[in-house]
Design a protein around this motif. Sequence first.
Motif, PDB file in Angstrom:
ATOM      1  N   THR A  30      11.624   2.218   1.750  1.00 53.19           N
ATOM      2  CA  THR A  30      12.459   1.844   2.955  1.00 53.19           C
ATOM      3  C   THR A  30      13.043   0.457   2.362  1.00 53.19           C
ATOM      4  O   THR A  30      13.858  -0.041   3.331  1.00 53.19           O
ATOM      5  CB  THR A  30      11.594   1.580   4.165  1.00 53.19           C
ATOM      6  OG1 THR A  30      10.597   0.413   3.744  1.00 53.19           O
ATOM      7  CG2 THR A  30      10.741   2.596   4.466  1.00 53.19           C
ATOM      8  N   ILE A  31      12.818  -0.209   1.317  1.00 50.37           N
ATOM      9  CA  ILE A  31      13.687  -1.463   0.900  1.00 50.37           C
ATOM     10  C   ILE A  31      14.911  -1.162   0.257  1.00 50.37           C
ATOM     11  O   ILE A  31      15.041  -0.137  -0.361  1.00 50.37           O
ATOM     12  CB  ILE A  31      12.561  -2.161  -0.015  1.00 50.37           C
ATOM     13  CG1 ILE A  31      11.203  -2.478   0.678  1.00 50.37           C
ATOM     14  CG2 ILE A  31      13.398  -3.211  -0.809  1.00 50.37           C
ATOM     15  CD1 ILE A  31      10.394  -3.111  -0.524  1.00 50.37           C
ATOM     16  N   ILE A  51       4.377  -7.139   0.537  1.00 51.22           N
ATOM     17  CA  ILE A  51       4.546  -5.716   0.653  1.00 51.22           C
ATOM     18  C   ILE A  51       2.905  -5.125   1.069  1.00 51.22           C
ATOM     19  O   ILE A  51       2.802  -4.458   2.131  1.00 51.22           O
ATOM     20  CB  ILE A  51       5.083  -5.052  -0.286  1.00 51.22           C
ATOM     21  CG1 ILE A  51       6.455  -5.392  -0.525  1.00 51.22           C
ATOM     22  CG2 ILE A  51       4.938  -3.481   0.281  1.00 51.22           C
ATOM     23  CD1 ILE A  51       7.605  -5.708   0.672  1.00 51.22           C
ATOM     24  N   GLN A  52       2.239  -5.696   0.147  1.00 48.73           N
ATOM     25  CA  GLN A  52       0.669  -5.209   0.328  1.00 48.73           C
ATOM     26  C   GLN A  52      -0.207  -6.326  -0.560  1.00 48.73           C
ATOM     27  O   GLN A  52       0.293  -6.644  -1.364  1.00 48.73           O
ATOM     28  CB  GLN A  52       0.367  -4.002  -0.197  1.00 48.73           C
ATOM     29  CG  GLN A  52       0.480  -2.801   1.036  1.00 48.73           C
ATOM     30  CD  GLN A  52       0.062  -1.276   0.528  1.00 48.73           C
ATOM     31  OE1 GLN A  52      -1.116  -1.410  -0.151  1.00 48.73           O
ATOM     32  NE2 GLN A  52       0.435  -0.218   1.012  1.00 48.73           N
ATOM     33  N   GLU A  63       9.002 -11.084  -0.099  1.00 47.92           N
ATOM     34  CA  GLU A  63       8.028 -10.460   1.048  1.00 47.92           C
ATOM     35  C   GLU A  63       6.892  -9.674   0.568  1.00 47.92           C
ATOM     36  O   GLU A  63       6.886  -8.846  -0.295  1.00 47.92           O
ATOM     37  CB  GLU A  63       8.917  -9.543   1.782  1.00 47.92           C
ATOM     38  CG  GLU A  63       8.431  -8.939   3.015  1.00 47.92           C
ATOM     39  CD  GLU A  63       9.116  -7.863   3.471  1.00 47.92           C
ATOM     40  OE1 GLU A  63       8.708  -7.272   4.439  1.00 47.92           O
ATOM     41  OE2 GLU A  63      10.453  -7.439   3.392  1.00 47.92           O
ATOM     42  N   SER A  97       0.928   4.595   1.254  1.00 47.50           N
ATOM     43  CA  SER A  97       1.506   3.423   2.418  1.00 47.50           C
ATOM     44  C   SER A  97       2.317   2.624   1.457  1.00 47.50           C
ATOM     45  O   SER A  97       3.653   2.161   2.031  1.00 47.50           O
ATOM     46  CB  SER A  97       0.642   2.737   3.251  1.00 47.50           C
ATOM     47  OG  SER A  97      -0.432   1.939   2.324  1.00 47.50           O
ATOM     48  N   LEU A  98       2.029   2.248   0.445  1.00 47.35           N
ATOM     49  CA  LEU A  98       2.985   1.471  -0.608  1.00 47.35           C
ATOM     50  C   LEU A  98       4.318   2.015  -1.018  1.00 47.35           C
ATOM     51  O   LEU A  98       5.261   1.736  -0.942  1.00 47.35           O
ATOM     52  CB  LEU A  98       2.223   1.154  -1.952  1.00 47.35           C
ATOM     53  CG  LEU A  98       2.847   0.097  -2.824  1.00 47.35           C
ATOM     54  CD1 LEU A  98       3.462  -1.135  -2.247  1.00 47.35           C
ATOM     55  CD2 LEU A  98       2.087  -0.040  -3.995  1.00 47.35           C
ATOM     56  N   ARG A  99       3.817   3.476  -1.206  1.00 44.05           N
ATOM     57  CA  ARG A  99       4.963   4.386  -1.644  1.00 44.05           C
ATOM     58  C   ARG A  99       6.177   4.605  -0.404  1.00 44.05           C
ATOM     59  O   ARG A  99       7.225   4.329  -0.665  1.00 44.05           O
ATOM     60  CB  ARG A  99       4.692   5.830  -1.877  1.00 44.05           C
ATOM     61  CG  ARG A  99       6.044   6.697  -2.232  1.00 44.05           C
ATOM     62  CD  ARG A  99       5.534   8.047  -2.445  1.00 44.05           C
ATOM     63  NE  ARG A  99       5.004   8.298  -3.594  1.00 44.05           N
ATOM     64  CZ  ARG A  99       3.690   8.872  -3.674  1.00 44.05           C
ATOM     65  NH1 ARG A  99       3.009   9.203  -2.681  1.00 44.05           N
ATOM     66  NH2 ARG A  99       3.385   9.013  -4.923  1.00 44.05           N
ATOM     67  N   LYS A 100       5.635   4.564   0.670  1.00 44.85           N
ATOM     68  CA  LYS A 100       6.592   4.785   1.995  1.00 44.85           C
ATOM     69  C   LYS A 100       7.315   3.458   2.074  1.00 44.85           C
ATOM     70  O   LYS A 100       8.590   3.474   2.446  1.00 44.85           O
ATOM     71  CB  LYS A 100       5.868   5.049   3.257  1.00 44.85           C
ATOM     72  CG  LYS A 100       5.323   6.452   3.210  1.00 44.85           C
ATOM     73  CD  LYS A 100       4.365   6.823   4.420  1.00 44.85           C
ATOM     74  CE  LYS A 100       3.824   8.280   4.131  1.00 44.85           C
ATOM     75  NZ  LYS A 100       2.948   8.631   5.308  1.00 44.85           N
ATOM     76  N   ARG A 101       6.310   2.157   2.151  1.00 43.16           N
ATOM     77  CA  ARG A 101       7.164   0.895   2.013  1.00 43.16           C
ATOM     78  C   ARG A 101       8.232   0.496   1.050  1.00 43.16           C
ATOM     79  O   ARG A 101       9.104   0.280   1.426  1.00 43.16           O
ATOM     80  CB  ARG A 101       6.205  -0.091   2.024  1.00 43.16           C
ATOM     81  CG  ARG A 101       6.491  -1.540   2.457  1.00 43.16           C
ATOM     82  CD  ARG A 101       7.231  -1.680   3.772  1.00 43.16           C
ATOM     83  NE  ARG A 101       7.572  -3.134   4.193  1.00 43.16           N
ATOM     84  CZ  ARG A 101       8.975  -3.443   3.922  1.00 43.16           C
ATOM     85  NH1 ARG A 101       9.912  -2.525   3.622  1.00 43.16           N
ATOM     86  NH2 ARG A 101       9.184  -4.608   3.955  1.00 43.16           N
ATOM     87  N   LEU A 102       7.753   1.042  -0.113  1.00 42.02           N
ATOM     88  CA  LEU A 102       9.063   0.757  -1.139  1.00 42.02           C
ATOM     89  C   LEU A 102      10.377   1.614  -0.895  1.00 42.02           C
ATOM     90  O   LEU A 102      11.302   1.113  -1.176  1.00 42.02           O
ATOM     91  CB  LEU A 102       8.194   0.990  -2.344  1.00 42.02           C
ATOM     92  CG  LEU A 102       7.176  -0.020  -3.024  1.00 42.02           C
ATOM     93  CD1 LEU A 102       6.484   0.534  -4.445  1.00 42.02           C
ATOM     94  CD2 LEU A 102       7.595  -1.291  -2.969  1.00 42.02           C
TER      95      LEU A 102
END
Length: 99
Positions: free
Chosen positions: A96-97, A80-81, A78, A89-94
């Motif tokens: 949540t995985i 992610i960025q 997937e 925003s990458l930290r926040k996304r990671l």
Amino acid sequence: MITRVRIKKDEKGMLSMSPLSITFYTKHHCPLCDKAHTILEELQEEIPMEIQKVDIYRSDELIEKYGMMIPVITVADEEIQYGQIHKESLRKRLLTIDK
């Protein structure tokens, strides 16, 4: 600061920490890629992850897929960025995985 750790049960039912497996698509002589890799290394200090660097010039398929997008960060295939990577925003996304 609170750091999330992915905790899984192994085949024996024991709890273990599992790092994220990140694939980082890049190429040589790419300032955006260098910056993105630095961001990943900084985030690696607080989020358990394994980073696999892949040079897109090793495969015509990867050049076709990611040539205009690099750098590209994926988790479990997937995206992610990509392009201009933003640390927060990458930290926040990671975080949540759940992989």
